[in-house]
Motif scaffolding. Structure first.
Motif, PDB file in Angstrom:
ATOM      1  N   GLU A 187      41.478  29.669  35.967  1.00  0.00           N
ATOM      2  CA  GLU A 187      42.947  29.652  35.975  1.00  0.00           C
ATOM      3  C   GLU A 187      43.505  30.725  35.042  1.00  0.00           C
ATOM      4  N   ALA A 188      42.793  30.949  33.955  1.00  0.00           N
ATOM      5  CA  ALA A 188      43.225  32.002  33.035  1.00  0.00           C
ATOM      6  C   ALA A 188      43.077  33.378  33.674  1.00  0.00           C
ATOM      7  N   TYR A 189      41.960  33.575  34.393  1.00  0.00           N
ATOM      8  CA  TYR A 189      41.764  34.879  35.057  1.00  0.00           C
ATOM      9  C   TYR A 189      42.890  35.096  36.076  1.00  0.00           C
ATOM     10  N   THR A 190      43.114  34.041  36.890  1.00  0.00           N
ATOM     11  CA  THR A 190      44.157  34.158  37.915  1.00  0.00           C
ATOM     12  C   THR A 190      45.497  34.498  37.271  1.00  0.00           C
ATOM     13  N   HIS A 191      45.774  33.825  36.165  1.00  0.00           N
ATOM     14  CA  HIS A 191      47.052  34.067  35.489  1.00  0.00           C
ATOM     15  C   HIS A 191      47.177  35.527  35.059  1.00  0.00           C
ATOM     16  N   LEU A 192      46.177  36.035  34.385  1.00  0.00           N
ATOM     17  CA  LEU A 192      46.258  37.420  33.908  1.00  0.00           C
ATOM     18  C   LEU A 192      46.358  38.404  35.087  1.00  0.00           C
ATOM     19  N   PHE A 193      45.618  38.127  36.149  1.00  0.00           N
ATOM     20  CA  PHE A 193      45.658  39.017  37.312  1.00  0.00           C
ATOM     21  C   PHE A 193      47.047  39.008  37.943  1.00  0.00           C
ATOM     22  N   ARG A 194      47.675  37.819  37.971  1.00  0.00           N
ATOM     23  CA  ARG A 194      49.020  37.746  38.536  1.00  0.00           C
ATOM     24  C   ARG A 194      50.008  38.494  37.642  1.00  0.00           C
ATOM     25  N   VAL A 195      49.746  38.441  36.332  1.00  0.00           N
ATOM     26  CA  VAL A 195      50.630  39.162  35.406  1.00  0.00           C
ATOM     27  C   VAL A 195      50.527  40.668  35.645  1.00  0.00           C
TER      28      VAL A 195
ATOM     29  N   VAL B 214      38.382  42.799  21.061  1.00  0.00           N
ATOM     30  CA  VAL B 214      38.319  42.351  22.460  1.00  0.00           C
ATOM     31  C   VAL B 214      37.069  41.530  22.754  1.00  0.00           C
ATOM     32  N   GLY B 215      35.935  41.973  22.225  1.00  0.00           N
ATOM     33  CA  GLY B 215      34.701  41.205  22.360  1.00  0.00           C
ATOM     34  C   GLY B 215      34.400  40.804  23.790  1.00  0.00           C
ATOM     35  N   ALA B 216      34.285  39.514  24.021  1.00  0.00           N
ATOM     36  CA  ALA B 216      33.864  39.005  25.322  1.00  0.00           C
ATOM     37  C   ALA B 216      34.958  39.100  26.375  1.00  0.00           C
ATOM     38  N   LEU B 217      36.130  39.641  26.008  1.00  0.00           N
ATOM     39  CA  LEU B 217      37.224  39.716  26.983  1.00  0.00           C
ATOM     40  C   LEU B 217      37.266  41.061  27.717  1.00  0.00           C
ATOM     41  N   HIS B 218      36.333  41.967  27.375  1.00  0.00           N
ATOM     42  CA  HIS B 218      36.377  43.294  27.990  1.00  0.00           C
ATOM     43  C   HIS B 218      36.419  43.248  29.505  1.00  0.00           C
ATOM     44  N   ARG B 219      35.471  42.516  30.079  1.00  0.00           N
ATOM     45  CA  ARG B 219      35.392  42.514  31.548  1.00  0.00           C
ATOM     46  C   ARG B 219      36.658  41.926  32.150  1.00  0.00           C
ATOM     47  N   LEU B 220      37.178  40.862  31.540  1.00  0.00           N
ATOM     48  CA  LEU B 220      38.398  40.231  32.061  1.00  0.00           C
ATOM     49  C   LEU B 220      39.532  41.245  32.129  1.00  0.00           C
ATOM     50  N   PHE B 221      39.719  42.000  31.048  1.00  0.00           N
ATOM     51  CA  PHE B 221      40.853  42.935  31.049  1.00  0.00           C
ATOM     52  C   PHE B 221      40.599  44.137  31.944  1.00  0.00           C
ATOM     53  N   GLN B 222      39.357  44.566  32.034  1.00  0.00           N
ATOM     54  CA  GLN B 222      39.085  45.661  32.962  1.00  0.00           C
ATOM     55  C   GLN B 222      39.368  45.224  34.402  1.00  0.00           C
TER      56      GLN B 222
ATOM     57  N   ARG C 243      42.375  46.604  36.945  1.00  0.00           N
ATOM     58  CA  ARG C 243      42.030  47.034  38.303  1.00  0.00           C
ATOM     59  C   ARG C 243      42.862  46.271  39.332  1.00  0.00           C
ATOM     60  N   VAL C 244      43.052  44.970  39.101  1.00  0.00           N
ATOM     61  CA  VAL C 244      43.874  44.187  40.031  1.00  0.00           C
ATOM     62  C   VAL C 244      45.278  44.794  40.110  1.00  0.00           C
ATOM     63  N   GLY C 245      45.839  45.139  38.928  1.00  0.00           N
ATOM     64  CA  GLY C 245      47.170  45.753  38.908  1.00  0.00           C
ATOM     65  C   GLY C 245      47.201  47.021  39.731  1.00  0.00           C
ATOM     66  N   LYS C 246      46.203  47.870  39.521  1.00  0.00           N
ATOM     67  CA  LYS C 246      46.162  49.143  40.247  1.00  0.00           C
ATOM     68  C   LYS C 246      46.024  48.903  41.743  1.00  0.00           C
TER      69      LYS C 246
ATOM     70  N   GLN D   7      42.696  36.597  44.116  1.00  0.00           N
ATOM     71  CA  GLN D   7      41.611  35.627  44.308  1.00  0.00           C
ATOM     72  C   GLN D   7      40.275  36.326  44.503  1.00  0.00           C
ATOM     73  N   GLU D   8      40.313  37.430  45.253  1.00  0.00           N
ATOM     74  CA  GLU D   8      39.105  38.205  45.502  1.00  0.00           C
ATOM     75  C   GLU D   8      38.482  38.652  44.182  1.00  0.00           C
ATOM     76  N   GLU D   9      39.320  39.200  43.323  1.00  0.00           N
ATOM     77  CA  GLU D   9      38.818  39.740  42.061  1.00  0.00           C
ATOM     78  C   GLU D   9      38.408  38.615  41.108  1.00  0.00           C
ATOM     79  N   ARG D  10      39.110  37.487  41.209  1.00  0.00           N
ATOM     80  CA  ARG D  10      38.739  36.347  40.354  1.00  0.00           C
ATOM     81  C   ARG D  10      37.312  35.899  40.687  1.00  0.00           C
ATOM     82  N   VAL D  11      37.047  35.789  41.978  1.00  0.00           N
ATOM     83  CA  VAL D  11      35.707  35.370  42.388  1.00  0.00           C
ATOM     84  C   VAL D  11      34.668  36.378  41.897  1.00  0.00           C
ATOM     85  N   ALA D  12      35.013  37.671  42.044  1.00  0.00           N
ATOM     86  CA  ALA D  12      34.060  38.704  41.620  1.00  0.00           C
ATOM     87  C   ALA D  12      33.813  38.614  40.119  1.00  0.00           C
ATOM     88  N   LEU D  13      34.894  38.412  39.361  1.00  0.00           N
ATOM     89  CA  LEU D  13      34.754  38.328  37.899  1.00  0.00           C
ATOM     90  C   LEU D  13      33.922  37.105  37.513  1.00  0.00           C
TER      91      LEU D  13
END
Lengths: 437, 269
Positions: free
Chosen positions: A92-100, A131-139, A143-146, A323-329
């Motif tokens: 849910e957190a990933y989805t939220h950030l991606f929607r943002v 950033v630590g363990a959040l690198h992949r999430l933000f990358q 990408r979702v934004g782009k 959703q696509e990117e959330r699953v991939a992440l």
């Protein structure tokens, strides 16, 4: 490992709350450098814009701990803002950030500014090595934004009158550079539209107003030309785009005036925007020539509404990307969690297979090479088939914080501890403060 | 059997492409499928058309229907070349359905099969056919831009914006492209008329024989010449120009369908 977000935005909190709990540059810098002595965090990113303040973190820290950290940073008791918060964990957190980042969560649907703001927040956190363990999430989020802006029309089509005027002009003329725009009335609306037109590259901007002074001042501002109000007809004749927004009680551009101005040019494409209430342009002006388009405030409002609907349609496509990117992440994060265990299990099985195979081969020395390869192949297939189900299950557990304990059970069960594997349970230390030291 | 297979592939390719190109107006991502379908149909048609030339050394251009197939092939081929340019991206949504109908109309009808030695294409007649076909392609594209212009203009005038407002190029650009196409088409067609006259000389002994085909071709050319004159001298633009380009193509259609059916000439088309 848990990834969570807590925050508030324009939908959940009024401006009075948002401004009080928002974290300014100094506070963010303090947050990253000082950290929090009790927080078990494996990564943190703070996002603070005028519409939202959010804290993303990875690790064992609880929501209560993060909130107490936050209230110390802003100096406001959490009771004042806790009702306005949202809190999401993992998918849910990933989805939220991606929607943002894709603009779905913004006040203006599909706006692109937030993507830059998230990127800046991420880079700032990165500058402090937080950033630590959040690198992949933000990358992924960037990408979702782009992708959202590149692959869908979520950020296309104007949602304000100023932008809509430019958009309509582009739909008719295409390139605005060779055009002349006449702005009648240098009031608030006039200035706004004149600036929009200048910013979108209209070649010549001519301003006229009953108060010559206002016209000249605005002309200076947008690098245009001020023209006396008495020369309106001539100016109209030369203009491709006409924007009128005076406060006159009666129409400025009457049918006769338009006829005189556009005489012999009926087929020339010309866009007249009447942004005044009461209207500045008589509706019949549209009939002076086949090339004339006349839009009043209501018409433009209608375009904006249609555009908004268009963006909503595109939003469905963006949700799909999210959703696509959330699953991939999730797959990727899960794989990094269970990867070592899977590797160990496979290595152990392979070792046993090799040992038993070589022992068997010594006893079966009479076999032909073909027969040997059949035996060898059989053992490999048996091993793979047996391991297939556990592997699949483990990969799925990797995405699921609640099943992290199963992975530990697998280690116990198969005694996979002979080598020091990176712990998949949350580390006791590793918070920001100790990393900084 | 192979011929039937190729025909089916051409049919399915162009049919799918028509559907996908219309769908692309709603969702741009369909354009990729549409393009794939066009390539598929066009490749099948290419094989279909060139197979008899390679195997038998004959070309099937005896009837109007056969010529229509070649026309469809050239139009589609031209489209595949120009579609990469941004202004032409949406042309497919209008052009390909028309191309599909032309193809079905010409191939679906029962018609006598006829073949000819390719050598006939080398002489004046061959030159005439090639250049006239090229100018018809150009005129068809100009008419398509006329249709696109009218559709987008209608939405803008009625202030009920839907598809075309969002998808089609700016009005002024479409107006300019249509006029530039006709600017290319008029001299091209003049060359075709010259080659046509040379052909007539071979058949009748004089350059001008007042045949229906010749007269109508000349009228077609005049119609397009007048289009340019109206733009340059009377300053016609946009709306009227677009309507003119559309109506002018009806004259072209009559020239290569009506005249051939009503007044059969020595060429058969």
């Amino acid at each position: 490992m848990q990834i969570q977000v807590v925050g508030l935005n324009h939908q959940t909190a009024p401006i009075e709350i948002r401004e009080r709990v928002s974290l300014g540059p100094d506070q963010i810098a303090r947050a990253y450098t000082e950290g929090h002595p009790y927080l078990a965090i494996r990564g943190v990113v703070i996002v603070s814009t005028c519409n939202r303040t959010e804290v993303y973190w990875a690790g064992a820290a609880t929501l209560a701990e993060i909130l107490s950290w936050w209230e110390v940073l802003v100096g406001i008791p959490r009771g004042d803002f806790v009702d306005h918060l949202y809190w999401y964990a993992n998918s849910e957190a990933y989805t939220h950030l991606f929607r943002v980042t894709s603009g779905l969560d913004s006040m203006v649907l599909g706006e692109t500014q937030i993507l830059g703001q998230i990127k800046a927040s991420y880079q700032l956190a990165n500058g402090y090595q937080a950033v630590g363990a959040l690198h992949r999430l933000f990358q992924y989020a960037l990408r979702v934004g782009k992708r959202a802006h590149g692959e869908t029309g979520i950020s296309h089509n104007a949602l304000s009158v100023g932008h809509a005027v430019v958009e309509l002009a582009k739909k008719v003329f295409g390139d605005l550079e060779p055009l002349t725009a006449l702005v009648i009335g240098a009031g608030e609306t006039g200035s706004l539209v004149a600036r929009h037109l200048a910013a979108s590259g209209v070649g010549n901007i001519v301003i006229t107003s009953r108060t010559a002074d206002h016209a000249h001042r605005l002309a200076l501002d947008v690098k245009g030309v001020g023209v006396e109000f008495g020369r309106l007809t001539t100016a109209m004749r030369e203009a491709d785009i006409i924007v009128s927004s005076t406060s006159a009680p009666h129409p400025i551009i009457t049918l006769e005036k338009a006829r005189a101005a556009f005489k012999g040019q009926g087929q020339r494409l010309r866009f007249v925007f009447d942004l005044a209430v009461p209207r500045d342009v008589e509706p019949d002006v549209a009939k002076v020539g086949s090339g004339i388009f006349l839009y009043d405030v209501d018409d433009i409002e209608q375009i904006v509404v249609a555009n908004y609907r268009q963006r909503q349609k595109e939003a469905i496509k963006v949700e799909r990307i999210v959703q696509e990117e959330r699953v991939a992440l999730e797959e990727e994060l899960g794989a990094t969690e269970v990867g070592p265990v899977i590797r160990l299990l496979r290595e152990k099985a392979e070792l046993i297979r090799q040992q038993e195979l070589s022992r068997a081969m010594q006893r079966l020395s009479t076999l032909t090479p073909e027969e040997r390869s059949v035996v060898e192949e059989t053992t490999r297939i048996m091993m793979n088939k047996f391991l297939n189900d556990p592997m699949t299950s483990m990969r799925r557990w990797g995405n699921d914080g609640g099943k992290a304990v199963y992975i530990d059970a697998i280690r116990e069960l198969f005694r996979l501890r002979e080598e020091k594997a990176p712990s998949i349970t949350l580390p006791a230390s590793g918070d920001i403060a100790s990393r900084e030291a | 059997m192979i011929v039937f297979g190729l025909m089916s592939c051409t049919f399915l390719g162009y049919l799918a492409a028509s559907g996908f190109y219309v769908a692309a107006l709603y969702d741009r991502r369909r354009e990729l499928w549409a393009r794939g379908a066009v390539y598929f149909g066009w490749t099948a048609q290419t094989v279909y058309l060139f197979r008899p030339i390679v195997i038998l050394g004959v070309i099937s251009t005896m009837s109007l229907y056969d010529w229509m197939a070649w026309f469809v092939w050239v139009v589609t081929g031209t489209f595949l070349v120009i579609q990469h340019r941004r202004q032409y991206a949406q042309v497919g949504s209008f052009l390909i359905p028309i191309v599909f109908l032309l193809w079905v109309g010409s191939q679906g009808l029962n018609h006598p099969a006829g073949t000819q030695r390719p050598s006939i294409l080398v002489g004046w007649l061959g030159l005439y056919i090639a250049v006239a076909t090229a100018s018809y392609v150009v005129f068809l594209l100009a008419a398509i831009f006329g249709i696109m212009y009218m559709e987008k203009e209608r939405e803008l005038k009625k202030k009920q914006i839907r598809l075309f407002y969002y998808q089609l190029p700016p009005l002024e650009d479409m107006d300019l492209i249509a006029s530039r196409l006709i600017m290319v088409g008029v001299p091209l067609f003049a060359v075709a008329l010259y080659f046509g006259a040379q052909t007539v000389k071979l058949v009748w002994g004089s350059y001008w024989a007042w045949t229906a085909k010749e007269t109508w071709s000349f009228i077609t050319w005049l119609v397009y010449l007048v289009y340019l004159g109206l733009r340059w001298i009377l300053g016609w633009r946009g709306h009227r120009s677009a309507i003119y380009a559309m109506l002018a193509f009806i004259v072209v259609m009559f020239n290569f369908i009506g005249v051939n059916l009503l007044f059969p000439g020595p060429r058969g088309y």
